[in-house]
Scaffold this motif. Structure first.
Motif, PDB file in Angstrom:
ATOM      1  N   GLU A  47       0.661  -1.402   0.074  1.00 43.53           N
ATOM      2  CA  GLU A  47      -0.201  -0.094   0.486  1.00 43.53           C
ATOM      3  C   GLU A  47       1.122   1.067  -0.171  1.00 43.53           C
ATOM      4  N   ILE A  48       1.759   1.484   0.700  1.00 45.21           N
ATOM      5  CA  ILE A  48       2.420   2.592   0.687  1.00 45.21           C
ATOM      6  C   ILE A  48       3.586   2.880  -0.377  1.00 45.21           C
ATOM      7  N   ALA A  49       4.804   1.742  -0.992  1.00 43.97           N
ATOM      8  CA  ALA A  49       4.711   2.199  -2.631  1.00 43.97           C
ATOM      9  C   ALA A  49       3.865   2.394  -3.582  1.00 43.97           C
ATOM     10  N   PHE A  50       2.550   1.299  -3.506  1.00 42.56           N
ATOM     11  CA  PHE A  50       1.812   2.197  -4.537  1.00 42.56           C
ATOM     12  C   PHE A  50       1.170   3.687  -4.082  1.00 42.56           C
ATOM     13  N   GLY A  51       1.359   4.113  -2.842  1.00 42.29           N
ATOM     14  CA  GLY A  51       0.886   5.364  -2.508  1.00 42.29           C
ATOM     15  C   GLY A  51       2.321   6.289  -3.275  1.00 42.29           C
ATOM     16  N   VAL A  52       3.459   5.912  -2.526  1.00 40.26           N
ATOM     17  CA  VAL A  52       4.529   6.393  -3.616  1.00 40.26           C
ATOM     18  C   VAL A  52       4.567   6.852  -5.254  1.00 40.26           C
ATOM     19  N   VAL A  53       4.363   5.464  -5.494  1.00 35.37           N
ATOM     20  CA  VAL A  53       3.939   5.594  -7.244  1.00 35.37           C
ATOM     21  C   VAL A  53       3.073   6.337  -7.288  1.00 35.37           C
TER      22      VAL A  53
END
Length: 189
Positions: A47-53
Motif C-alpha cells: 500500500e505504501i509503495a503504491f501510494g509513492v508511485v
C-alpha cells in the motif's frame, strides 16, 4: 519457427542467464514466504509503495501539464496529476484505511472477474475445458465474497497473502526457466 530457433539462446543470456534467473527466483520465493508469514506487513508495504508511485506519477503529470501548450491537454494532465497525487498522499498518510480500501477494490475485482468468467464458461459450454473456466469463476467469486464479507479483518491479510503466493509462483517459474536455460547451455556446448 524451427526447433533450432526455439532452443537457441539469446546471446546476452549465454553463460549467466541461468544464474540470474536462479538468484531472482530464490529471492522471489523468500520474499513470497516472508509475505505469507507476515501478510499484514506485506499489505502495508504494498500500500505504501503504491501510494509513492501514485504520488510520484501525479507530480510528474502536473509538471508535464504545465509544459504543454494547448489548454485541453494542460487541463487533463493537471487534473489527472492532481487526482493521482492526492490519492497517493491519502494512501501514504492513512495507510490502514488505504489497505482497507485496496482490499475492498480487490474483492470487487475478484467478484466481477468471476462473474465475467461465468459468462465465458457458459459461452464455451459444452466444449472441452468449459468446466475448468467455471471452476476458476466460482473460485474468483468466492474469494471476492469472502474478502468483502471479512472486511475489515481481511484487510490485514488478503493483499499480503496474494502477493506472497504470486511471488512464490514467480520464483518457481524463474528457477524452472533458469534450469531450462542451463540444459540448453549444456546441449549447445
Amino acid at each position: 519457427m524451427t526447433r533450432d530457433e526455439m532452443t537457441e539462446l539469446p546471446s546476452e543470456w549465454e553463460g549467466r542467464g541461468k544464474w540470474v534467473l536462479w538468484i531472482a527466483g530464490v529471492l522471489s520465493i523468500l520474499l513470497g514466504i516472508g509475505a505469507l508469514i507476515y501478510p499484514f506487513a506485506a499489505s502495508i508495504g504494498f500500500e505504501i509503495a503504491f501510494g509513492v508511485v501514485l504520488l510520484a506519477t501525479g507530480l510528474v503529470e502536473i509538471f508535464r501539464g504545465f509544459q504543454l501548450r494547448r489548454f485541453a491537454r494542460i487541463f487533463w494532465n493537471i487534473a489527472f496529476g492532481l487526482i493521482a497525487a492526492v490519492t497517493g498522499g491519502v494512501l501514504l498518510f492513512f495507510p490502514l484505511e488505504g489497505v482497507m480500501t485496496l482490499t475492498a477494490i480487490l474483492a470487487g475485482f475478484f467478484f466481477a472477474g468471476g462473474i465475467m468468467k461465468i459468462v465465458s464458461a457458459f459461452s464455451l459450454y459444452p466444449r472441452m475445458g468449459w468446466g475448468w473456466m467455471m471452476w476458476s469463476a466460482l473460485v474468483s467469486v468466492t474469494i471476492g465474497i469472502l474478502m468483502f464479507m471479512g472486511l475489515p479483518g481481511s484487510a490485514f491479510w488478503a493483499i499480503g497473502i496474494l502477493i506472497g503466493v504470486d511471488l512464490v509462483f514467480l520464483g518457481v517459474a524463474q528457477i524452472m526457466i533458469g534450469s531450462a536455460l542451463g540444459q540448453l547451455e549444456e546441449a549447445h556446448d
